[in-house]
Structure formats: C-alpha cells, structure tokens
Design a protein around this motif. Structure first.
Motif, PDB file in Angstrom:
ATOM      1  N   PHE A   1     -57.357  31.584  72.569  1.00 28.91           N
ATOM      2  CA  PHE A   1     -57.045  32.953  72.169  1.00 28.91           C
ATOM      3  C   PHE A   1     -56.681  33.020  70.695  1.00 28.91           C
ATOM      4  CE2 PHE A   1     -54.144  36.289  71.072  1.00 28.91           C
ATOM      5  CZ  PHE A   1     -54.825  37.418  71.517  1.00 28.91           C
ATOM      6  N   ASN A   2     -55.818  32.123  70.242  1.00 33.70           N
ATOM      7  CA  ASN A   2     -55.396  32.161  68.842  1.00 33.70           C
ATOM      8  C   ASN A   2     -56.582  31.964  67.899  1.00 33.70           C
ATOM      9  OD1 ASN A   2     -52.745  32.596  69.554  1.00 33.70           O
ATOM     10  ND2 ASN A   2     -52.137  30.455  69.380  1.00 33.70           N
ATOM     11  N   GLN A   3     -57.526  31.114  68.296  1.00 30.77           N
ATOM     12  CA  GLN A   3     -58.722  30.915  67.487  1.00 30.77           C
ATOM     13  C   GLN A   3     -59.567  32.187  67.450  1.00 30.77           C
ATOM     14  OE1 GLN A   3     -61.567  27.974  68.934  1.00 30.77           O
ATOM     15  NE2 GLN A   3     -62.081  27.399  66.844  1.00 30.77           N
ATOM     16  N   ALA A   4     -59.698  32.839  68.609  1.00 32.20           N
ATOM     17  CA  ALA A   4     -60.465  34.084  68.675  1.00 32.20           C
ATOM     18  C   ALA A   4     -59.797  35.170  67.838  1.00 32.20           C
ATOM     19  CB  ALA A   4     -60.593  34.535  70.125  1.00 32.20           C
ATOM     20  N   TYR A   5     -58.468  35.203  67.842  1.00 29.94           N
ATOM     21  CA  TYR A   5     -57.773  36.226  67.061  1.00 29.94           C
ATOM     22  C   TYR A   5     -57.904  35.945  65.567  1.00 29.94           C
ATOM     23  CZ  TYR A   5     -54.603  40.110  66.436  1.00 29.94           C
ATOM     24  OH  TYR A   5     -54.076  41.350  66.089  1.00 29.94           O
ATOM     25  N   ALA A   6     -57.892  34.674  65.194  1.00 28.54           N
ATOM     26  CA  ALA A   6     -58.109  34.319  63.795  1.00 28.54           C
ATOM     27  C   ALA A   6     -59.503  34.775  63.339  1.00 28.54           C
ATOM     28  CB  ALA A   6     -57.951  32.810  63.601  1.00 28.54           C
ATOM     29  N   THR A   7     -60.497  34.577  64.192  1.00 28.37           N
ATOM     30  CA  THR A   7     -61.853  35.031  63.881  1.00 28.37           C
ATOM     31  C   THR A   7     -61.903  36.543  63.726  1.00 28.37           C
ATOM     32  OG1 THR A   7     -62.813  33.153  65.074  1.00 28.37           O
ATOM     33  CG2 THR A   7     -64.249  35.049  64.692  1.00 28.37           C
ATOM     34  N   PHE A   8     -61.166  37.240  64.577  1.00 21.25           N
ATOM     35  CA  PHE A   8     -61.066  38.699  64.501  1.00 21.25           C
ATOM     36  C   PHE A   8     -60.510  39.126  63.137  1.00 21.25           C
ATOM     37  CE2 PHE A   8     -57.955  42.235  65.399  1.00 21.25           C
ATOM     38  CZ  PHE A   8     -58.872  43.266  65.538  1.00 21.25           C
ATOM     39  N   LEU A   9     -59.436  38.494  62.672  1.00 16.43           N
ATOM     40  CA  LEU A   9     -58.846  38.840  61.377  1.00 16.43           C
ATOM     41  C   LEU A   9     -59.781  38.482  60.230  1.00 16.43           C
ATOM     42  CD1 LEU A   9     -55.128  37.728  61.901  1.00 16.43           C
ATOM     43  CD2 LEU A   9     -56.106  40.026  62.116  1.00 16.43           C
ATOM     44  N   GLU A  10     -60.496  37.369  60.359  1.00 14.12           N
ATOM     45  CA  GLU A  10     -61.468  36.988  59.335  1.00 14.12           C
ATOM     46  C   GLU A  10     -62.591  38.019  59.243  1.00 14.12           C
ATOM     47  OE1 GLU A  10     -62.604  33.132  60.650  1.00 14.12           O
ATOM     48  OE2 GLU A  10     -60.671  32.222  60.150  1.00 14.12           O
TER      49      GLU A  10
ATOM     50  N   VAL B   1     -53.939  30.684  62.627  1.00 12.99           N
ATOM     51  CA  VAL B   1     -54.273  29.998  61.377  1.00 12.99           C
ATOM     52  C   VAL B   1     -55.728  30.294  61.075  1.00 12.99           C
ATOM     53  CG1 VAL B   1     -54.473  27.810  60.162  1.00 12.99           C
ATOM     54  CG2 VAL B   1     -52.609  28.163  61.803  1.00 12.99           C
ATOM     55  N   CYS B   2     -55.967  31.005  59.988  1.00  9.43           N
ATOM     56  CA  CYS B   2     -57.342  31.386  59.638  1.00  9.43           C
ATOM     57  C   CYS B   2     -58.011  30.273  58.834  1.00  9.43           C
ATOM     58  CB  CYS B   2     -57.347  32.687  58.835  1.00  9.43           C
ATOM     59  SG  CYS B   2     -56.839  34.140  59.808  1.00  9.43           S
ATOM     60  N   SER B   3     -59.330  30.320  58.810  1.00 11.62           N
ATOM     61  CA  SER B   3     -60.104  29.255  58.175  1.00 11.62           C
ATOM     62  C   SER B   3     -60.079  29.366  56.660  1.00 11.62           C
ATOM     63  CB  SER B   3     -61.555  29.303  58.661  1.00 11.62           C
ATOM     64  OG  SER B   3     -62.224  30.416  58.102  1.00 11.62           O
TER      65      SER B   3
END
Length: 370
Positions: free
Chosen positions: A293-302, A352-354
């Motif tokens: 989920f946290n990875q998916a949310y980071a992708t959403f913010l990106e 944590v965003c990329s």
C-alpha cells in the motif's frame, strides 16, 4: 486589515507548498475512515466522506495551480509532505490531533474540527503554542516554525493578503507575480469533482477566486452553509452525519430539514489507530500488504507531482487510483493485527517516494529558471 505575514515571493511559494500539504493531510484520515466502514453499511456516510475526499483533491489541485501561477514547482514527493500521524492541525483557540482512525462518532468530530469555520478574533493571525517533540504540526509559518496560524481559514487569508501585497508592489514596477507557465494549469478538462470548476490561475482575480473556492467549500468561511456555487461546505456535510439529516439550500446552520437517514456507528472494522509498520510482524502477509500500500501511495503522489508539472493528463489516471486503494486497504483493515488486543490492521501511510521523480523535478525547475 492585511495580515502581513507574507512579504516576499519566496514566502508566498513556501506558504502555497504548505497549503498543498494541508489539503493532502486530510485525505489519509478520510480514506481510512471511509474504508473502515463494513461493506453494505452506512451508504450515506460512505457517500458523504467520499465526496469530501474528492473535493480535497480539488483543493490540492487549486493550491498547485496557485503555486504554478507564480512560478513555483509543486512537489508532493518531498520528505515530510505526508504527515506522521497523529498530526496537529490548527483549530482556533486550541489545536487538535488528527488520527488515522476507524469511522466513529469521535472520528467524525475530529473531521468537523478540520473543516470548522473559524477565524482569529483580531488582526493577529499567528499564535505560539508548545508541542511535544517529534510530532507533525501543520499550518506553521515557514519562516518561524514555533508560530502557527490560528486556523486554516486565517492561513488562507494570509495567502490572499500576500498575493495582494506582492502583486501591488510588482505592478508599481510594471511587472506581475503571475509569471508561471499557463500550460501547467490544471482545468476541469482533467479533473471533475462535481464540487466546483477548476480554472486556470493567471492573474490576481483568478487567484482570489481560487482561494475563495477553497475557503468557502472547505471551511465554510463566509457565514453560509453553501458556497457561492451552491455547494455544501465540508463542515456541514459532516454535520449531516452528526444529525442524520441532509441540509437543503434554504436551511440554517445546525438545522437541516432534508431527508433523514440512520448511521450505524458500530459498523466499522476495529482498526488500530495510527498504526506503524514497525508494529506489524516483519515478513508476514500483513506487513507485505502494508508495504504494498505504501508503495502504491508513493506512486500516486509521484503521479500527482508529474500532473502538476506539465502533464495534467496524468490527473485523469491519478484520481481514480485514489479509490482503487480500497482493495489494498481492505487487505489490512479486514484482518486482525497479531498481539494487538483485538484490533485490526490498517494502512500506515509511511511513504518514501522515488528519486526518479525528484530528479525530473530538478530538471524541470532548472529549465524554468534558465
């Protein structure tokens, strides 16, 4: 009387970044409460919270338009953009903590505090309050971290005052603060919420209109339960849940006369408030689900960041993604959390965003400054 807390264009850019952070900060709590409601229960509550979440996305986009209009660079991937919950939000006389919590009467009261119409009684918009170490405090002055705006409404008034002051000074020199690329403006072509039209911010009048939309629709500042576009403000949408009755256009505050409905306050999964990854057994299915989920949310913010920096079409993909989180959050919310005393798991929103997006942003900013 002007607040005079914003005196430079850098001050204004910093405030508009915080405006984006404030608008976004409500989305994780709203989504957590929304998806904690058991399937098949509380359709009125589901609809009301969902509508408010969509309109918060609208306000986030309005803030991005304002920042772009003055030559800023919206960035939702910067460290600290997503609060560490629980987080303090300004609420007039006393601030309060907003939690990632299940749907309940207490959670709804917190939501009403977020959206409550409230302005400082005098010209002083900033207040100094002590906070425990290590907590997230939203609505602080970017140039004085120990000073916080009295309310969210006062924060936006300060932004409008700053825009008025800086544009007046620029006009006197034959210039304008609205130097941003119009192509970065996001309009209703790319985002439709039903809660107001997205329009380009290109001058002082459109900037004032944008701020008025956020203040009236969000906090209900202005005195009425409906804004100038006849949309019910968020505070009164939540008040409908308190009273189990819908407002009508001619109603007075706290006296809705529309259709009634029933709220089952017990029909929510018992998730653990403000859950952290460290509290979920490492290597477990729940831990992997929380990471996903946290990875998916980071992708959403990106994706939102890219949309606000010259690729507005990506917003057409990003907004529906917000409601696809239901499945990812459901894998957590519907399952017991081991050794927690009977609580279920939940999304932690530890994001944590990329570096890839931040590298792209750096290039975009450099090109804009060239």
């Amino acid at each position: 009387m002007m607040s005079n807390t914003i005196k430079t264009i850098d001050d204004l850019k910093a405030h508009l970044h915080i405006a984006m952070q404030l608008e976004h900060a409500t989305i994780p709590p709203y989504l957590t409460a929304l998806y904690s409601i058991r399937p098949g229960f509380n359709p009125d509550a589901v609809q009301i919270i969902r509508v408010v979440a969509v309109e918060e996305m609208l306000h986030l986009t309005v803030a991005a338009n304002l920042l772009n209009a003055i030559g800023g660079t919206p960035d939702l991937t910067v460290a600290g953009f997503v609060p560490n919950y629980p987080a303090y939000l300004p609420d007039g006389e006393t601030d309060f903590l907003v939690h990632l919590a299940p749907f309940s009467k207490q959670t709804l009261e917190a939501f009403k505090k977020i959206e409550r119409p409230r302005l400082a009684p005098g010209p002083q918009k900033l207040v100094k309050r002590p906070y425990p170490a290590g907590v997230t405090v939203l609505g602080t002055h970017p140039g004085a971290s120990d000073m916080q705006y009295f309310s969210i409404g006062d924060f936006y008034i300060a932004i409008e005052d700053g825009i008025n002051l800086l544009e007046k000074e620029s006009n006197a020199a034959g210039k304008t603060i609205f130097v941003g690329d119009p192509e970065r403006q996001v309009t209703s072509e790319y985002y439709y919420s039903g809660g107001g039209e997205l329009f380009p911010v290109v001058d002082i009048e459109s900037a004032r209109a944008a701020i008025r939309l956020v203040m009236e629709q969000g906090e209900g500042v202005g005195g009425g339960i409906y804004d100038h576009e006849r949309e019910l403000s968020h505070y009164y949408r939540f008040d409908e849940l308190t009273r189990g009755r819908y407002y009508q256009p001619e109603d007075r505050p706290e006296n809705p006369t529309g259709p009634t409905f029933t709220v089952d306050w017990q029909a929510a999964f018992p998730i653990k408030c403000n859950l952290k990854l460290a509290e979920i057994p490492a290597g477990s299915e729940l831990h992997n689900a929380a990471l996903s989920f946290n990875q998916a949310y980071a992708t959403f913010l990106e994706q939102l960041t890219q949309a606000y920096n010259g690729q507005p079409h990506l917003l057409l993909e990003a907004v529906p993604r917000m409601f696809k989180f239901r499945n990812l959050m459901g894998e957590l919310i519907r399952n017991p959390l081991p050794d927690s005393g009977g609580f279920n798991a939940s999304a932690t929103f530890e994001v944590v965003c990329s570096n890839r997006v931040r590298s792209t942003l750096a290039t975009v900013t450099a090109e804009a400054s060239a």
